[in-house]
Design a protein around this motif. Structure first.
Motif, PDB file in Angstrom:
ATOM      1  N   ARG A  96       0.618  -1.167  -0.117  1.00 18.40           N
ATOM      2  CA  ARG A  96       0.173  -0.294   0.024  1.00 18.40           C
ATOM      3  C   ARG A  96       1.007   1.429   0.478  1.00 18.40           C
ATOM      4  NH1 ARG A  96      -0.983   0.314   4.936  1.00 18.40           N
ATOM      5  NH2 ARG A  96      -0.640   2.126   5.498  1.00 18.40           N
ATOM      6  N   THR A  97       1.834   1.248   0.703  1.00 16.93           N
ATOM      7  CA  THR A  97       2.764   2.167   0.799  1.00 16.93           C
ATOM      8  C   THR A  97       3.678   2.879   0.093  1.00 16.93           C
ATOM      9  OG1 THR A  97       3.292   2.030   3.193  1.00 16.93           O
ATOM     10  CG2 THR A  97       4.710   3.654   1.976  1.00 16.93           C
ATOM     11  N   ILE A  98       3.973   1.602  -1.117  1.00 14.88           N
ATOM     12  CA  ILE A  98       4.812   2.198  -2.028  1.00 14.88           C
ATOM     13  C   ILE A  98       4.124   2.108  -3.284  1.00 14.88           C
ATOM     14  CG2 ILE A  98       4.847  -0.083  -2.978  1.00 14.88           C
ATOM     15  CD1 ILE A  98       8.165   2.426  -2.609  1.00 14.88           C
ATOM     16  N   GLY A  99       2.159   1.951  -3.258  1.00 14.02           N
ATOM     17  CA  GLY A  99       2.085   2.587  -5.125  1.00 14.02           C
ATOM     18  C   GLY A  99       1.031   0.992  -5.477  1.00 14.02           C
ATOM     19  N   TRP A 100       1.575  -0.289  -4.628  1.00 14.21           N
ATOM     20  CA  TRP A 100       0.806  -1.803  -5.396  1.00 14.21           C
ATOM     21  C   TRP A 100      -0.101  -1.749  -4.710  1.00 14.21           C
ATOM     22  CZ3 TRP A 100       5.907  -3.609  -4.683  1.00 14.21           C
ATOM     23  CH2 TRP A 100       7.406  -3.218  -5.947  1.00 14.21           C
ATOM     24  N   GLY A 101      -0.830  -0.865  -3.903  1.00 13.69           N
ATOM     25  CA  GLY A 101      -2.623  -2.012  -3.325  1.00 13.69           C
ATOM     26  C   GLY A 101      -3.331  -1.993  -4.067  1.00 13.69           C
ATOM     27  N   HIS A 102      -2.989  -1.623  -5.587  1.00 18.71           N
ATOM     28  CA  HIS A 102      -3.707  -2.125  -6.506  1.00 18.71           C
ATOM     29  C   HIS A 102      -3.978  -3.837  -7.163  1.00 18.71           C
ATOM     30  CE1 HIS A 102      -0.638  -0.536  -8.769  1.00 18.71           C
ATOM     31  NE2 HIS A 102      -1.228  -1.444  -9.414  1.00 18.71           N
ATOM     32  N   ASN A 162       4.032 -13.222  -6.741  1.00 20.55           N
ATOM     33  CA  ASN A 162       3.694 -11.804  -8.035  1.00 20.55           C
ATOM     34  C   ASN A 162       5.361 -11.642  -8.658  1.00 20.55           C
ATOM     35  OD1 ASN A 162       3.622 -10.015  -6.274  1.00 20.55           O
ATOM     36  ND2 ASN A 162       1.840  -9.335  -7.555  1.00 20.55           N
ATOM     37  N   GLY A 163       6.137 -11.994  -7.637  1.00 17.89           N
ATOM     38  CA  GLY A 163       7.404 -11.620  -8.560  1.00 17.89           C
ATOM     39  C   GLY A 163       7.500 -10.020  -7.839  1.00 17.89           C
ATOM     40  N   PHE A 164       6.791  -9.223  -7.031  1.00 19.97           N
ATOM     41  CA  PHE A 164       7.122  -8.202  -6.495  1.00 19.97           C
ATOM     42  C   PHE A 164       7.321  -8.764  -4.799  1.00 19.97           C
ATOM     43  CE2 PHE A 164       4.512  -7.480  -9.826  1.00 19.97           C
ATOM     44  CZ  PHE A 164       5.051  -6.203  -9.968  1.00 19.97           C
ATOM     45  N   GLY A 165       8.256  -7.788  -4.712  1.00 15.27           N
ATOM     46  CA  GLY A 165       9.146  -7.767  -3.156  1.00 15.27           C
ATOM     47  C   GLY A 165       9.399  -6.315  -2.272  1.00 15.27           C
ATOM     48  N   SER A 202      10.817  -3.336  -3.345  1.00 14.36           N
ATOM     49  CA  SER A 202      11.016  -1.719  -2.608  1.00 14.36           C
ATOM     50  C   SER A 202      11.022  -1.842  -1.275  1.00 14.36           C
ATOM     51  CB  SER A 202       9.133  -1.316  -2.685  1.00 14.36           C
ATOM     52  OG  SER A 202       8.953  -1.984  -1.074  1.00 14.36           O
ATOM     53  N   LEU A 203      11.518  -0.563  -1.212  1.00 14.70           N
ATOM     54  CA  LEU A 203      12.591  -0.595  -0.104  1.00 14.70           C
ATOM     55  C   LEU A 203      12.259   0.784   0.725  1.00 14.70           C
ATOM     56  CD1 LEU A 203      15.153   1.846   0.404  1.00 14.70           C
ATOM     57  CD2 LEU A 203      16.273  -1.015  -0.925  1.00 14.70           C
ATOM     58  N   ILE A 204      11.899   0.936   1.741  1.00 12.86           N
ATOM     59  CA  ILE A 204      11.235   2.306   3.075  1.00 12.86           C
ATOM     60  C   ILE A 204      13.348   2.829   3.400  1.00 12.86           C
ATOM     61  CG2 ILE A 204      10.307   3.889   4.810  1.00 12.86           C
ATOM     62  CD1 ILE A 204       8.326   1.594   3.971  1.00 12.86           C
ATOM     63  N   ASP A 205      13.937   3.987   3.118  1.00 12.44           N
ATOM     64  CA  ASP A 205      15.392   4.238   3.853  1.00 12.44           C
ATOM     65  C   ASP A 205      15.150   4.588   4.355  1.00 12.44           C
ATOM     66  OD1 ASP A 205      17.386   4.631   3.325  1.00 12.44           O
ATOM     67  OD2 ASP A 205      17.733   6.057   1.763  1.00 12.44           O
ATOM     68  N   LEU A 469      11.693   4.147  -2.021  1.00 15.80           N
ATOM     69  CA  LEU A 469      13.044   3.602  -3.156  1.00 15.80           C
ATOM     70  C   LEU A 469      12.159   2.651  -3.975  1.00 15.80           C
ATOM     71  CD1 LEU A 469      16.153   4.340  -1.566  1.00 15.80           C
ATOM     72  CD2 LEU A 469      14.583   5.873  -2.619  1.00 15.80           C
ATOM     73  N   ILE A 470      12.550   2.132  -4.884  1.00 18.35           N
ATOM     74  CA  ILE A 470      12.103   1.134  -5.866  1.00 18.35           C
ATOM     75  C   ILE A 470      13.204   0.400  -7.371  1.00 18.35           C
ATOM     76  CG2 ILE A 470       9.817  -0.042  -8.030  1.00 18.35           C
ATOM     77  CD1 ILE A 470       8.570   1.045  -6.945  1.00 18.35           C
TER      78      ILE A 470
END
Length: 651
Positions: A96-102, A162-165, A202-205, A469-470
């Motif tokens: 949700r934070t990185i924009g993958w909530g959909h 699905n390959g997102f991490g 993704s990561l939260i720096d 970051l992504i």
């Protein structure tokens, strides 16, 4: 999947040991050619299956990684499969934070955990308490609180089927790791992601070095975050920060001229001129800006030994030559005596013989004195430089102490400028970095309200608000399309589904199939793939290929090109009142965000909703410092204005 011969026999004889530096390199433990889910399921076949636990939602495999052979040092890597249908935490807050909530909730996700313990203590608690830590024990920026970070873990990452991490945290030497640096752990994580064909990470720096935010220090030094060395790039900022705002702030702080910085800060930051002069003395080129200085200091620190310490007075550099036959203690004693004698001369030039004769009253070894006098010349000692020149008239070597505590940056415009050397230890360099960070970047100075220095606090705040970051591993762009394998030809397509009534397309999936199949068979293959991949699509039925006029009996290769993208339209059957089932990572609740900072989407920062219109705004933007200050009733500025403007009611 092509694996090495005899691998299963080795696994039966006992647990395999892999070299840490080569794990997940090409062919180690095997070659990966499929999509992420196929690859990770192949990888765990080489792991050691851990005993089953009371948690039915997880399965665990471990890999023993060897750091050093002599003496033997090992760490253990765990891969934990979490079955979402049995897990109490279906939604991923990091998506949700990185924009993958959909994105739709996958049936499985995998935890990649690096433990510092090479033996025993098998499963690293990816169950119960730690799941709560990962999915609930986060602060307003989805950063794990220090009190809840798992002990003994050096790294934790999450990979959806699905390959997102997401990379959750990394702990290097300064965070408690005994043998592995943060760089080594990041290289391992990157090798795993590349080998398994992860799509995006993704990561939260929020990485810290002592008490310094690395994204600020490295941003000014290199123009990007520390994680940028591994390809992580700007995703989106918090509080309405855009990439353009971030780049402008970075450029402004990088370009701050030291020649202007020193006069303005030297009155209140007495050590600043000393620090700048010290590193200018070491550097082979002129340090003109703050970015130049920080970059040089960071690169210098990376080349210094980890166990270096700072003596009371810095003389270690003068015994670095191989010709030195005296102990450090004796060299330091002789150097202290020489510096003390030079102080008595009150900054006057004194001949080498005079200093030597004065020092002989305390040091009887003339060979030692000659060696130190030769080595100590043009050396920084505390707030002084030991200057050494040849008198142009007498041709005699002369020495003098030059006080640099109140001097500005020495320039290199004059060709006759004396280049002096300075030995700096790692501990001292860390203190100097912290001093610059605290006094130049973080402290608010009421006097600097105009000119270029007035923009420092705002630029710092913008950089610190850029945490998301992504890294795009770009696996989709390298889709081969067609694979020849003997007489069995296969093709690969990038497929997604359009569910009637939903309006959201999940990410495209790489789907392999026989080259001679029909459109009808293609729909069944995609249908099976998405049912196995996503939690909310267990009853998905494929109906047609969008934008393609094709019959079920038509061959796929006559309708679409290998490697192309297609959308399969279909529906999900509602069973047993499951119409309220949440199938997206963001949940069914649609937040309306409209903050004064300009944010329109959830950025992971702490928010509060208006009790009338339900619009969310940042607590920081509303002046609410912490959770204790949250009002029982909160009204946004618009609703508050509307209430005030209501006409009075007269009875």
């Amino acid at each position: 999947m092509h694996c090495g011969n005899g691998s299963s026999m080795k696994r039966k004889r006992g647990e395999r040991v892999f070299r840490f530096e080569s794990f997940c390199e090409q062919g180690v433990p095997c070659h990966f050619h499929g999509c992420f889910y196929e690859n990770i399921m192949a990888l765990v076949e080489f792991g050691n299956a851990e005993p089953s636990t009371t948690n039915k939602a997880t399965k665990c495999w471990s890999f023993r990684l060897e750091l050093h052979h002599h003496p033997p040092i090992f760490v253990r890597l765990f891969i934990v499969e979490e079955i979402i249908a049995l897990s109490p935490y279906r939604h991923c807050p990091y998506c949700r934070t990185i924009g993958w909530g959909h994105h739709m909730i996958c049936n499985k996700r995998f935890h990649i955990v690096l433990s510092s313990k090479g033996k025993g203590s098998a499963i690293p608690m990816i169950e119960g308490l730690e799941l709560e830590t990962i999915f609930r024990g986060t602060d307003s920026a989805n950063k794990l609180s220090k009190s809840m970070e798992p002990q003994g873990h050096l790294m934790h990452g999450i990979m959806h089927a699905n390959g997102f991490g997401h990379l959750i945290f990394v702990k290097g030497i300064e965070a408690g790791s005994e043998h592995l640096s943060g760089n080594q752990i990041l290289f391992l994580w990157d090798r795993i992601c590349n080998a398994l064909h992860l799509r995006k990470v993704s990561l939260i720096d929020v990485a810290m070095k002592e008490t310094m935010e690395l994204r600020l220090i490295h941003g000014i030094a290199y123009g990007h975050s520390w994680f940028g060395h591994w390809g992580y790039k700007f995703s989106h900022g918090s509080y309405g920060i855009t990439e353009q705002m971030y780049q402008k702030s970075i450029e402004a702080l990088q370009a701050l001229p030291l020649c202007l910085l020193l006069p303005h800060f030297s009155c209140s930051c007495h050590e600043l001129p000393i620090i700048v002069a010290k590193y200018q003395a070491i550097c082979c080129h002129t340090l003109l800006t703050l970015g130049d200085l920080l970059r040089f200091m960071i690169e210098l620190k990376n080349h210094l030994p980890m166990n270096s310490t700072t003596p009371t007075m810095e003389y270690h550099g003068i015994i670095s030559e191989a010709t030195c036959r005296w102990s450090m203690k004796r060299v330091e004693m002789a150097a202290q005596v020489i510096v003390s004698e030079l102080k008595k001369t009150e900054s006057r030039w004194t001949s080498r013989q005079q200093i030597r004769d004065a020092a002989r009253a305390y040091i009887g070894d003339t060979g030692l004195l000659d060696y130190v006098l030769k080595s100590l010349g043009n050396h920084v000692v505390g707030n002084y430089i030991v200057r050494r020149v040849v008198n142009p008239v007498t041709k005699v070597l002369e020495y003098c102490l030059e006080d640099i505590s109140n001097k500005a940056l020495p320039t290199c415009n004059n060709k006759n400028t004396v280049r002096f050397r300075c030995h700096v230890t790692r501990a001292q360099l860390s203190r100097d970095l912290l001093y610059l960070y605290k006094h130049v970047l973080k402290e608010r100075r009421p006097g600097f309200t105009s000119g270029i220095f007035s923009s420092i606090p705002m630029a710092v705040r913008i950089i610190l608000d850029m945490k998301n970051l992504i890294k795009d591993h770009g696996k989709e762009s390298r889709l081969p399309g067609r694979i020849e394998s003997g007489t069995n030809r296969t093709i690969e397509l990038m497929c997604t589904v359009n569910i009637t009534g939903e309006g959201k397309l999940p990410p495209y999936e790489q789907v392999s199939m026989q080259a001679h199949i029909t459109i009808g068979e293609l729909k069944r293959v995609v249908e099976k793939h998405y049912r196995e991949m996503y939690l909310g699509l267990k009853s998905f039925t494929a109906e047609k290929v969008e934008n393609k006029e094709a019959k079920d009996s038509d061959l796929v290769l006559r309708v679409v090109e290998p490697g192309s993208r297609i959308v399969i339209q279909g529906r999900v059957a509602v069973e047993n009142g499951d119409q309220e089932m949440e199938i997206y990572e963001s949940g069914n609740e649609e937040r309306v965000i409209n903050c004064r900072c300009g944010a329109k989407e959830d950025d992971g920062e702490r928010m509060i909703s208006c009790d009338i219109c339900d619009v969310f705004q940042h607590t920081r933007c509303m002046g609410i410092a912490d959770a204790e200050e949250t009002p029982r009733v909160f009204l946004c500025s618009q609703c508050e204005h509307d209430i005030v403007s209501f006409p009075s009611i007269h009875y």
